[in-house]
Design a protein around this motif. Structure first.
Motif, short mmCIF file in Angstrom:
data_model
loop_
_atom_site.label_atom_id
_atom_site.label_comp_id
_atom_site.label_asym_id
_atom_site.label_seq_id
_atom_site.Cartn_x
_atom_site.Cartn_y
_atom_site.Cartn_z
N SER A 10 10.51 -65.16 -38.04
CA SER A 10 10.57 -66.39 -37.24
C SER A 10 10.44 -66.13 -35.75
O SER A 10 10.47 -67.07 -34.95
CB SER A 10 11.87 -67.14 -37.52
OG SER A 10 12.99 -66.34 -37.22
N ASP A 36 7.94 -62.12 -49.58
CA ASP A 36 9.15 -62.06 -48.76
C ASP A 36 10.31 -61.44 -49.53
O ASP A 36 11.13 -60.72 -48.96
CB ASP A 36 9.55 -63.47 -48.30
CG ASP A 36 8.55 -64.08 -47.33
OD1 ASP A 36 7.87 -63.30 -46.63
OD2 ASP A 36 8.45 -65.32 -47.28
N TRP A 75 10.42 -69.44 -48.79
CA TRP A 75 10.21 -68.02 -49.04
C TRP A 75 9.09 -67.81 -50.05
O TRP A 75 8.90 -68.60 -50.96
CB TRP A 75 11.49 -67.40 -49.57
CG TRP A 75 12.65 -67.42 -48.63
CD1 TRP A 75 13.72 -68.28 -48.67
CD2 TRP A 75 12.86 -66.57 -47.50
NE1 TRP A 75 14.59 -68.01 -47.65
CE2 TRP A 75 14.09 -66.96 -46.91
CE3 TRP A 75 12.14 -65.53 -46.93
CZ2 TRP A 75 14.61 -66.33 -45.77
CZ3 TRP A 75 12.65 -64.89 -45.80
CH2 TRP A 75 13.87 -65.29 -45.23
N ALA A 132 13.99 -72.15 -45.32
CA ALA A 132 12.71 -71.42 -45.31
C ALA A 132 12.02 -71.55 -46.66
O ALA A 132 12.67 -71.58 -47.71
CB ALA A 132 12.95 -69.95 -44.98
N SER A 164 16.75 -72.38 -40.46
CA SER A 164 17.72 -71.47 -41.07
C SER A 164 17.12 -70.83 -42.31
O SER A 164 16.12 -71.33 -42.85
CB SER A 164 18.99 -72.23 -41.45
OG SER A 164 18.71 -73.14 -42.50
N PRO A 165 17.70 -69.72 -42.79
CA PRO A 165 17.20 -69.10 -44.02
C PRO A 165 17.20 -70.07 -45.20
O PRO A 165 16.32 -70.00 -46.07
CB PRO A 165 18.16 -67.94 -44.25
CG PRO A 165 18.68 -67.60 -42.89
CD PRO A 165 18.77 -68.91 -42.17
N TRP A 170 5.71 -66.60 -38.81
CA TRP A 170 5.67 -67.97 -39.31
C TRP A 170 5.11 -68.90 -38.24
O TRP A 170 5.54 -68.85 -37.08
CB TRP A 170 7.07 -68.44 -39.69
CG TRP A 170 7.53 -67.95 -41.03
CD1 TRP A 170 6.75 -67.67 -42.10
CD2 TRP A 170 8.88 -67.68 -41.43
NE1 TRP A 170 7.51 -67.25 -43.16
CE2 TRP A 170 8.83 -67.25 -42.78
CE3 TRP A 170 10.11 -67.77 -40.79
CZ2 TRP A 170 9.97 -66.91 -43.49
CZ3 TRP A 170 11.25 -67.43 -41.51
CH2 TRP A 170 11.18 -67.01 -42.83
N ARG A 203 18.96 -62.55 -43.61
CA ARG A 203 18.96 -62.91 -42.19
C ARG A 203 18.08 -61.97 -41.38
O ARG A 203 17.40 -62.41 -40.45
CB ARG A 203 20.40 -62.88 -41.67
CG ARG A 203 20.55 -63.12 -40.18
CD ARG A 203 20.13 -64.50 -39.77
NE ARG A 203 21.01 -65.54 -40.28
CZ ARG A 203 20.91 -66.82 -39.92
NH1 ARG A 203 19.98 -67.21 -39.07
NH2 ARG A 203 21.73 -67.72 -40.44
N PHE A 258 14.54 -63.03 -42.03
CA PHE A 258 14.35 -64.34 -41.41
C PHE A 258 14.16 -64.20 -39.90
O PHE A 258 13.25 -64.80 -39.31
CB PHE A 258 15.56 -65.24 -41.71
CG PHE A 258 15.52 -66.57 -41.01
CD1 PHE A 258 14.78 -67.61 -41.54
CD2 PHE A 258 16.20 -66.78 -39.82
CE1 PHE A 258 14.73 -68.84 -40.90
CE2 PHE A 258 16.15 -68.00 -39.17
CZ PHE A 258 15.42 -69.04 -39.72
#
Length: 680
Positions: free
Chosen positions: A401, A440, A436, A434, A430-431, A424, A394, A397
């Motif tokens: 974001s 990351d 990834w 994503a 939400s994660p 991004w 989180r 993220f």
């Protein structure tokens, strides 16, 4: 040095005696394994019994005989006062007869070291060293080197390499990598047997055996420091799944099953990797400055205490002021604790303040009172408000974001352009949604360690380390914080935009700045003609490195063929068809984009082949994307369009250097376009 014995008659007494010893040794090994399998797994409880069963199974597996692999490959005859007249056969594992007398000595035992180190200048108390030639598991030849006092060679003159050793090095292979216990050289042996507490960085030119050295070092450490290594754990980190598939059989062949093998991406896979970064963004994410940005992103979650804590116990109320809470938070900041530890300690500190008030009022307090205060709603609510829980996924993220968060956390660290590239373009909701990237996962791992300390292993071998980003180095280094590392690589083979500029820089990011640097420049795997051709690229890609030399020469090992426009596919299929008529593995190396066309041409010609994709195991003829070829070796390599490989990416010349040095016996270069200028 005596000539190898020829198997022209069964009357050869030496070969007959050695074959008898081999037969007896195999029978002793069978009995040793049978003894282990017959042991009952007796334990006080079911869990302990299962652990004991697993341990016995691993022990039995390590004693499994491999019929196609020689049980021993050498013999040492001593003449010193303690062991005069004694003979020791040196092999991959220890074997003893039913009375406990050694039939084969493990190559890692101290008594075996003269097999790799003895010379005419320093016989190490040897009278004779014998090497054995094998075909599969059958003993076919022997070669003796007699040591005589006063027979020292002139300084600087290296003795000729054993013919049996050369034949073992050149023996055609197919599929996975083999061990090199029969051919370890003195400079390699120094690294393999280095103390477990030492961290070592090996700069190794192509064909110098650096990967094999790293794997054999693991095997040695598991032998010489078994308890420490088993307790702390050992790990081999490779660049990708194709490489790990290639090396997977080496340690089991040496009787070792306790070393885990993984890639950096798999090691850090806390989220599914389904996206890719552009080169510029990946370079920023791999920069060590991201450690500062992530630390800020995590610690900005801690908030200034806004109100006091009011705790009611019985008929009385106890108060911790906002100023007192601020002092507690600042104290923990100054101690430099990890985020998760600080959160836990804050509740302890608050409880201690309240207990001090209780004791001053005459109330009896103990550990149960302390725990009860910590669990009260006012204390828990205050801790959550001041020092909220943090989830590493989180945190990353929220950073990526939000451009505002990136700007705030990277002020004075990243440029405006870097801040823009990091964010991004279309933040996911939400994660879980994503996409990834591999870069990351490294950032998430960094935050995880800022929250809770990462566990450390006893030893880590990391191969192709020159391609690790600074942040990836930090991730690996955390897992060896209390252990040691063996770092393997070649600065000239750095193919990523974030490749290490120097080993000193890379070792600093790894947390091992004092690691010893060992340089291997003598090639044993690649013929000199091939190395000399590839080394023409060094002045451009790694001017600080000296070209490697090779102990092998083969005038027919290098073929460069110019092909008329439109005739490349026909020439490729002709070369592959001829190569398949010879023993050994064949690889067609081309740009990643050209792999489908090459595979289609081979299929149209009816040539059996496979395409290496990281999961598929290589066949005799394999089409290999140049992006996956690093660390692999093949008997015959066919490099298609070197100019296209060089032009495909920013570090294309480094990628071409890697491709040209994968051949153990023969290299064929096919080109319709002019060769890169350095190779003309």
């Amino acid at each position: 040095m005596a000539c190898p014995a020829e198997e022209d008659t069964d009357t050869d007494q030496v070969l007959a005696a050695e074959r008898e010893h081999l037969t007896r040794s195999r029978e002793y090994l069978r009995l040793m394994r049978q003894d282990v399998l017959s042991l009952p797994a007796l334990a006080g409880d079911r869990v302990s019994q299962e652990y004991l069963k697993a341990d016995l199974h691993r022990r039995a597996e390590s004693l499994r005989d491999l019929p196609d692999t020689p049980l021993f490959f050498g013999r040492l005859d001593y003449h010193d006062d303690l062991r005069s007249g004694e003979q020791f056969h040196v092999g991959r594992r220890h074997v003893h007869d039913p009375d406990g007398h050694p039939a084969v000595i493990d190559w890692r035992a101290p008594i075996s070291r003269p097999f790799y180190r003895a010379s005419q200048a320093d016989p190490m108390n040897l009278e004779m060293r014998r090497r054995f030639g094998f075909s599969g598991g059958k003993l076919t030849a022997y070669e003796d080197e007699i040591f005589r006092p006063g027979a020292a060679k002139a300084d600087g003159v290296k003795p000729a390499m054993s013919r049996i050793m050369i034949e073992e090095i050149e023996r055609p292979r197919s599929g996975a990598m083999r061990d090199i216990v029969a051919t370890i050289q003195p400079e390699q042996d120094d690294i393999v047997r280095a103390d477990a507490t030492l961290s070592i960085c090996v700069q190794g030119a192509p064909g110098t055996g650096k990967t094999a050295v790293g794997l054999h070092r693991i095997a040695f450490l598991l032998y010489a420091y078994r308890e420490r290594m088993s307790r702390g754990g050992v790990l081999v980190i490779g660049p990708n799944r194709a490489f790990l598939t290639y090396i997977r059989n080496v340690l089991p062949a040496l009787g070792e099953f306790d070393a885990a093998q993984t890639s950096v991406t798999e090691l850090l896979a806390t989220v599914p990797v389904s996206g890719t970064d552009c080169e510029a963004t990946a370079k920023i994410k791999g920069d060590s400055r991201m450690a500062v940005v992530l630390r800020r992103a995590l610690w900005e979650r801690v908030r200034e205490p806004a109100e006091p804590i009011m705790l009611t116990r019985g008929s009385r109320r106890w108060r911790v002021s906002a100023d007192q809470l601020t002092e507690l938070v600042m104290e923990l900041f100054e101690r430099g604790v990890r985020y998760g530890t600080g959160r836990d300690m804050l509740s302890h500190r608050i409880a201690h303040v309240i207990l001090s008030q209780l004791e001053a009022a005459g109330e009896p307090c103990d550990d149960r009172t302390h725990a009860a205060v910590r669990r009260t709603t006012p204390v828990k609510s205050a801790v959550d408000a001041i020092w909220p829980k943090a989830d590493p996924v989180r945190v990353v993220f929220n950073l990526l974001s939000s451009k505002e968060t990136i700007i705030r956390c990277s002020q004075g660290v990243l440029s405006e352009a870097e801040q823009e590239a990091l964010a991004w373009a279309k933040p996911p909701k939400s994660p879980g949604s994503a996409r990834w990237t591999a870069a990351d996962t490294v950032l998430i791992d960094e935050v995880s360690d800022l929250i809770e300390r990462t566990g450390s292993l006893a030893h880590i071998v990391v191969d192709e380390a020159q391609d690790l980003s600074a942040m990836a180095c930090r991730a690996v280094g955390r897992r060896a914080a209390t252990g040691s590392v063996t770092v393997l690589g070649d600065i000239a083979q750095g193919t990523t935009a974030w490749a290490a500029g120097s080993w000193e820089q890379m070792l600093g990011h790894l947390g091992k700045p004092d690691a010893a640097l060992e340089v291997l420049t003598t090639g044993y795997r690649v013929p000199r003609q091939i190395l000399d051709f590839a080394s023409k690229l060094l002045p451009r890609i790694a001017p600080e490195l000296s070209p490697a030399t090779s102990v092998r020469q083969d005038a027919g090992s290098l073929t460069i063929t110019a092909v008329a426009a439109g005739g490349l596919d026909a020439e490729l299929t002709d070369v592959c068809r001829a190569a398949l008529g010879q023993p050994g593995s064949v690889a067609v190396i081309t740009t990643d984009a050209a792999v489908p066309a090459a595979a289609a041409a081979l299929a149209a010609a009816g040539l059996p082949h496979c395409v290496l994709d990281g999961d598929t195991e290589a066949s005799q003829l394999t089409v290999v994307p140049v992006g996956l070829v690093k660390g692999l070796e093949f008997d015959h390599v066919i490099v298609v369009e070197p100019a296209a490989i060089a032009a495909a990416e920013a570090r294309g010349l480094q990628r071409l250097y890697v491709a040209l040095t994968r051949a153990v016996s023969r290299l064929t270069v096919l080109h319709a376009e002019p060769l890169p200028e350095l190779l003309r």
